[in-house]
Design a protein around this motif. Structure first.
Motif, PDB file in Angstrom:
ATOM      1  N   PHE A 251       0.859  -1.181   0.000  1.00  0.00           N
ATOM      2  CA  PHE A 251       0.000   0.000   0.000  1.00  0.00           C
ATOM      3  C   PHE A 251       0.896   1.233   0.000  1.00  0.00           C
ATOM      4  CE2 PHE A 251       0.228  -1.927   4.256  1.00  0.00           C
ATOM      5  CZ  PHE A 251       0.962  -0.968   4.941  1.00  0.00           C
ATOM      6  N   GLU A 252       0.288   2.363  -0.266  1.00  0.00           N
ATOM      7  CA  GLU A 252       1.059   3.603  -0.234  1.00  0.00           C
ATOM      8  C   GLU A 252       0.556   4.448   0.927  1.00  0.00           C
ATOM      9  OE1 GLU A 252       0.713   5.921  -3.879  1.00  0.00           O
ATOM     10  OE2 GLU A 252       1.282   7.737  -2.780  1.00  0.00           O
ATOM     11  N   GLU A 253       1.481   4.992   1.693  1.00  0.00           N
ATOM     12  CA  GLU A 253       1.079   5.868   2.797  1.00  0.00           C
ATOM     13  C   GLU A 253       1.251   7.308   2.345  1.00  0.00           C
ATOM     14  OE1 GLU A 253       2.982   4.720   6.560  1.00  0.00           O
ATOM     15  OE2 GLU A 253       3.247   2.725   5.688  1.00  0.00           O
ATOM     16  N   TYR A 254       0.185   8.043   2.417  1.00  0.00           N
ATOM     17  CA  TYR A 254       0.235   9.446   1.980  1.00  0.00           C
ATOM     18  C   TYR A 254      -0.107  10.342   3.164  1.00  0.00           C
ATOM     19  CZ  TYR A 254      -0.713  13.634  -0.820  1.00  0.00           C
ATOM     20  OH  TYR A 254      -0.697  14.901  -1.355  1.00  0.00           O
ATOM     21  N   MET A 255       0.872  11.094   3.595  1.00  0.00           N
ATOM     22  CA  MET A 255       0.750  12.010   4.747  1.00  0.00           C
ATOM     23  C   MET A 255       0.189  11.296   5.973  1.00  0.00           C
ATOM     24  SD  MET A 255      -0.345  15.495   2.785  1.00  0.00           S
ATOM     25  CE  MET A 255       0.621  16.572   3.781  1.00  0.00           C
ATOM     26  N   LEU A 256       0.632  10.057   6.134  1.00  0.00           N
ATOM     27  CA  LEU A 256       0.082   9.233   7.205  1.00  0.00           C
ATOM     28  C   LEU A 256       0.914   9.370   8.494  1.00  0.00           C
ATOM     29  CD1 LEU A 256      -2.346   7.353   7.363  1.00  0.00           C
ATOM     30  CD2 LEU A 256      -0.853   5.443   6.792  1.00  0.00           C
ATOM     31  N   ALA A 259      -0.545  11.717  10.959  1.00  0.00           N
ATOM     32  CA  ALA A 259      -2.016  11.823  10.875  1.00  0.00           C
ATOM     33  C   ALA A 259      -2.681  11.179  12.086  1.00  0.00           C
ATOM     34  CB  ALA A 259      -2.500  11.156   9.599  1.00  0.00           C
ATOM     35  N   ASP A 260      -3.849  11.716  12.462  1.00  0.00           N
ATOM     36  CA  ASP A 260      -4.628  11.008  13.478  1.00  0.00           C
ATOM     37  C   ASP A 260      -5.963  10.500  12.937  1.00  0.00           C
ATOM     38  OD1 ASP A 260      -5.903  13.424  13.380  1.00  0.00           O
ATOM     39  OD2 ASP A 260      -5.267  14.082  15.384  1.00  0.00           O
ATOM     40  N   ILE A 261      -6.327  10.959  11.746  1.00  0.00           N
ATOM     41  CA  ILE A 261      -7.454  10.300  11.065  1.00  0.00           C
ATOM     42  C   ILE A 261      -6.957   9.814   9.699  1.00  0.00           C
ATOM     43  CG2 ILE A 261      -9.267  11.637  12.231  1.00  0.00           C
ATOM     44  CD1 ILE A 261      -9.619  13.144   9.513  1.00  0.00           C
ATOM     45  N   CYS A 262      -7.564   8.734   9.217  1.00  0.00           N
ATOM     46  CA  CYS A 262      -7.042   8.147   7.982  1.00  0.00           C
ATOM     47  C   CYS A 262      -8.164   7.719   7.039  1.00  0.00           C
ATOM     48  CB  CYS A 262      -6.181   6.939   8.349  1.00  0.00           C
ATOM     49  SG  CYS A 262      -5.602   6.031   6.923  1.00  0.00           S
ATOM     50  N   LEU A 263      -7.965   8.011   5.773  1.00  0.00           N
ATOM     51  CA  LEU A 263      -8.872   7.514   4.740  1.00  0.00           C
ATOM     52  C   LEU A 263      -8.205   6.320   4.074  1.00  0.00           C
ATOM     53  CD1 LEU A 263      -9.799  10.896   3.009  1.00  0.00           C
ATOM     54  CD2 LEU A 263     -11.007   9.761   4.870  1.00  0.00           C
ATOM     55  N   ILE A 264      -9.007   5.345   3.717  1.00  0.00           N
ATOM     56  CA  ILE A 264      -8.468   4.180   3.007  1.00  0.00           C
ATOM     57  C   ILE A 264      -9.184   4.106   1.665  1.00  0.00           C
ATOM     58  CG2 ILE A 264      -8.079   1.686   3.085  1.00  0.00           C
ATOM     59  CD1 ILE A 264      -7.263   2.262   5.803  1.00  0.00           C
ATOM     60  N   GLY A 288      -4.637  11.623   6.811  1.00  0.00           N
ATOM     61  CA  GLY A 288      -3.695  10.898   5.959  1.00  0.00           C
ATOM     62  C   GLY A 288      -4.455   9.905   5.099  1.00  0.00           C
ATOM     63  N   LEU A 289      -3.739   9.310   4.147  1.00  0.00           N
ATOM     64  CA  LEU A 289      -4.379   8.333   3.254  1.00  0.00           C
ATOM     65  C   LEU A 289      -3.557   7.055   3.222  1.00  0.00           C
ATOM     66  CD1 LEU A 289      -6.359   7.622   0.747  1.00  0.00           C
ATOM     67  CD2 LEU A 289      -4.492   8.468  -0.672  1.00  0.00           C
ATOM     68  N   LEU A 290      -4.261   5.937   3.290  1.00  0.00           N
ATOM     69  CA  LEU A 290      -3.610   4.667   3.007  1.00  0.00           C
ATOM     70  C   LEU A 290      -4.231   4.135   1.725  1.00  0.00           C
ATOM     71  CD1 LEU A 290      -2.498   1.894   5.407  1.00  0.00           C
ATOM     72  CD2 LEU A 290      -3.782   1.271   3.363  1.00  0.00           C
ATOM     73  N   LYS A 291      -3.419   4.133   0.689  1.00  0.00           N
ATOM     74  CA  LYS A 291      -3.918   3.636  -0.606  1.00  0.00           C
ATOM     75  C   LYS A 291      -3.562   2.162  -0.716  1.00  0.00           C
ATOM     76  CE  LYS A 291      -1.681   3.793  -4.538  1.00  0.00           C
ATOM     77  NZ  LYS A 291      -0.851   4.431  -5.543  1.00  0.00           N
ATOM     78  N   LEU A 292      -4.587   1.330  -0.683  1.00  0.00           N
ATOM     79  CA  LEU A 292      -4.354  -0.112  -0.740  1.00  0.00           C
ATOM     80  C   LEU A 292      -4.051  -0.523  -2.176  1.00  0.00           C
ATOM     81  CD1 LEU A 292      -4.382  -2.639   1.031  1.00  0.00           C
ATOM     82  CD2 LEU A 292      -6.813  -2.875   0.525  1.00  0.00           C
ATOM     83  N   ARG A 293      -2.991  -1.287  -2.342  1.00  0.00           N
ATOM     84  CA  ARG A 293      -2.642  -1.764  -3.673  1.00  0.00           C
ATOM     85  C   ARG A 293      -2.895  -3.271  -3.793  1.00  0.00           C
ATOM     86  NH1 ARG A 293       2.843  -3.511  -5.519  1.00  0.00           N
ATOM     87  NH2 ARG A 293       2.716  -3.629  -7.790  1.00  0.00           N
ATOM     88  N   VAL A 294      -2.489  -3.991  -2.750  1.00  0.00           N
ATOM     89  CA  VAL A 294      -2.653  -5.446  -2.789  1.00  0.00           C
ATOM     90  C   VAL A 294      -3.886  -5.837  -1.972  1.00  0.00           C
ATOM     91  CG1 VAL A 294      -1.574  -7.662  -2.254  1.00  0.00           C
ATOM     92  CG2 VAL A 294      -0.162  -5.753  -3.044  1.00  0.00           C
ATOM     93  N   MET A 295      -4.871  -6.377  -2.659  1.00  0.00           N
ATOM     94  CA  MET A 295      -6.111  -6.779  -1.975  1.00  0.00           C
ATOM     95  C   MET A 295      -6.067  -8.256  -1.602  1.00  0.00           C
ATOM     96  SD  MET A 295      -9.100  -5.849  -0.904  1.00  0.00           S
ATOM     97  CE  MET A 295     -10.460  -6.807  -0.240  1.00  0.00           C
TER      98      MET A 295
END
Lengths: 390, 256
Positions: A251-256, A259-264, A288-295
């Protein structure tokens, strides 16, 4: 490295050309048709050595891929939506027979109602079929992932599908940093298999009837193979980034970091979410964002550890599950967090079904609501929908 | 076929063998043959190999029909053999489109109002002929020399070939196993199952029936037609005879 302006479909077809598989058996379907027709043109122009089997259905496409992979060939195909659903039976057989192959999958909603636009129902609908699943945010990622998928699949002896979002990415042009043909060939290497139907002097039987006395052990071995996929993805990604400076993890961590709240999110929405995160930061919200790549496999341990300091999570799912407990990513993540000593607050937003657009302002709103949830500790709606007329 | 020949960890096959699903042997072998062609082109394989796919009438006439048609049209260098026992015997005596009219099966049962299967059988051999492939044949185990010659011929021809083999089934057709060859013989003599081949579009009878055997003579030996021999059901036998006569005349014209 050459830079080319390519659509998502063109980028995947280009990766296929550079991979130069032994066999491609495919059937066209919107929005993945271009991949198949571009590849057919490569074959017609002698740009690849591939045997192209223009089958009469997706079921036969995957059946032929299974035959070709069992024969020891490097095999690829492409599909979307109903096509992937028509392959469903064969998806399990490809993975159960432990045959490496790669599907370039273009995410599209499932009928009915009939719709040709993007959501993740098709790919998510096959998430238990034993395939490695990699989602792509954009064409560059899809191109890079298709090339890596060959290595991952062949090393794991499991098939792999790389998906990108229908129309949003498949038909959208982007500058692609390409590897040269030689670089791709060097990276993927020669396809070697310990056994195959066409191996001289070794009459193998593939697909024997497996009854109560052996079936379970073979399934257990398949699960173990899936458990071993993450380190393979990691090492292949590392090697790829050495050549390209484009690193890929689960996954990619973006401004994580702070962060204290996170979008996935996964797929093209991650790009939109990055813009929204920036805006939320401007408003003083530490999102912050966690962009999931591997499901598949689901990298639950790694995700949980990446979310260690997060107080509230909003999962954006572009498909739903009819369990009525939320979308597939939401459900899996909630389960993954069960053993965590701290349980962040979690909400799920289903969005974009049937290609409904999602805008940065929608995601900013999600961030603001999430900030509120973090502050009050109260969740009004665990599962909500973005942009739907109720 | 995988059920009887490949119960893990054993296999009866001393040649490479693959089973992937029920309805897709034609598509699966398309892929194997495509990989072979790719390897041959790259010089990785030099040997000439034969590719043979097997299916029952269920997997060929019905659920695998599309897969078969596609593979034949694409021109793969394969031989497809259909073992036609006129009923789904994997699951146990259910009707197929190869089941003859009037036959009792568990999904076309003979009842008080319906006398078994109410439709004629599908003529798959002629459908394959319509694909304009280089070789199509129909054979039966009673005429084994004719059968082996057809297989040899099919394998010697480049491109897609198809052989439909009648495969009498004691359990499904309800007769003692010792009569299998006799039942097969009478199917041929009665002209219900003509032995012929179609090479490059030209029909040729490979055996001309010598005796006058009616459909009734053939049907009365089989329990699946028993209900047709009472009351008004006898008309079904007449309809079957008419259909066989009509098909035979057509075949006769085609071959002469």
């Amino acid at each position: 490295m050459p830079i080319k302006a390519l659509t998502g479909n063109e980028a995947m077809a280009e990766a296929m050309r550079q991979i130069n598989p032994d066999v491609v058996a495919a059937y066209p379907i919107t929005p993945a048709t271009e991949v198949v027709q571009l590849f057919a043109q490569f074959v017609a122009d002698g740009k690849v050595d591939t045997e192209f089997v223009a089958v009469e259905s997706e079921h036969s496409a995957l059946s032929a891929c299974i035959g070709a992979a069992a024969a020891g060939g490097r095999v690829m195909t492409s599909t979307a939506s109903q096509g992937l659903a028509l392959m469903h039976e064969m998806l399990y057989i490809a993975s159960g027979l432990r045959l490496p192959m790669v599907i370039c999958e273009v995410n599209r909603s499932m009928s009915a109602p009939i719709n040709i636009h993007c959501d993740h129902s098709d790919t998510m609908g096959s998430r238990e079929s034993g395939w490695i699943q990699i989602f792509s945010e954009d064409s560059q990622e899809a191109y890079d992932s298709v090339i890596q998928a060959i290595r991952i699949s062949e090393q794991a002896f499991l098939p792999c599908m790389v998906s990108l979002d229908g129309f949003i990415i498949s038909h959208c042009m982007q500058g692609i940093n390409e590897l040269t043909d030689t670089e791709v060939q060097e990276f993927i290497g020669e396809h070697k298999t310990p056994y195959s139907l066409l191996m001289d002097g070794h009459p193998f039987t593939i697909g024997a009837l497996d009854l109560q006395d052996y079936f379970f052990e073979h399934k257990r071995a398949q699960i173990e193979a899936m458990e071993n996929v993450l380190p393979i993805i990691k090492s292949v990604g590392k090697e790829f980034s050495k050549r390209t400076k484009r690193g890929y993890g689960f996954f990619e961590e973006y401004m994580l970091g702070d962060a204290d709240i996170c979008l996935i999110a996964l797929g093209s929405c991650a790009g939109t979410a990055k813009v929204a995160i920036q805006e939320l930061r401007d408003k003083g919200i530490k999102a912050g964002l966690l962009k999931l790549r591997v499901m598949r496999p689901f990298p639950y341990k790694e995700i949980v550890s990446a979310l260690f300091n997060i107080k509230a999570i909003a999962v954006l799912d572009r498909s739903t599950s009819m369990s009525t407990m939320g979308g597939p990513v939401f459900i899996e993540l909630r389960s993954a967090l069960y053993d965590n000593p701290v349980h962040p607050l979690m909400v799920n937003y289903i969005y974009g079904l049937g290609g409904r657009d999602i805008f940065p302002r929608d995601i900013v709103e999600v961030g603001q609501k999430l900030e509120n949830i973090k502050r009050t500790g109260k969740i009004e709606k665990m599962i909500d929908y973005i942009g739907v007329r109720e | 076929m995988e059920v009887v020949s490949t119960i893990f960890p054993y296999t009866a096959w001393n040649v490479p063998y693959i089973h992937s699903a029920f309805e897709n042997s034609a598509a699966t072998i398309s892929g194997v043959e495509a990989a072979y062609k790719a390897f041959k082109k790259k010089g990785k394989i030099k040997k000439k190999l034969n590719f043979i796919a097997f299916g029952g009438d269920g997997g060929t006439y019905d659920i695998g029909f599309q897969s078969l048609s596609g593979a034949m049209e694409r021109g793969h260098d394969i031989l497809y053999v259909c073992y036609d026992n006129e009923v789904y015997m994997n699951t146990g005596i259910q009707r197929s489109s190869a089941t003859p009219m009037g036959a009792h099966t568990t999904t076309s049962p003979a009842g008080r109002v319906i006398p078994g299967k109410t439709q004629f059988r599908k003529d798959l051999t002629e459908i394959m002929t319509a694909h304009d492939i280089p070789y199509v044949a129909q054979a039966a185990p009673s005429h084994w020399l004719d059968l082996t010659r057809k297989v040899e011929k099919a394998l010697s021809i480049k491109g897609p070939t198809f052989i439909n083999i009648l495969s009498p089934c004691p359990l499904g057709w309800r007769y003692p196993p010792s009569q299998t060859i006799e039942i097969s013989k009478l199917a041929v003599e009665s002209r219900f199952w003509p032995l012929y081949e179609v090479e490059n579009g030209k029909h040729k009878l490979t055996y001309k029936p010598k005796k006058e055997v009616s459909m009734e003579d053939w049907m009365k030996l089989q329990g699946r037609f028993r209900h047709l021999f009472t009351g008004k059901n006898k008309n079904v036998i007449k309809d079957c005879q008419k259909q066989v006569d009509r098909k035979w005349e057509k075949l006769w014209t085609l071959q002469s």
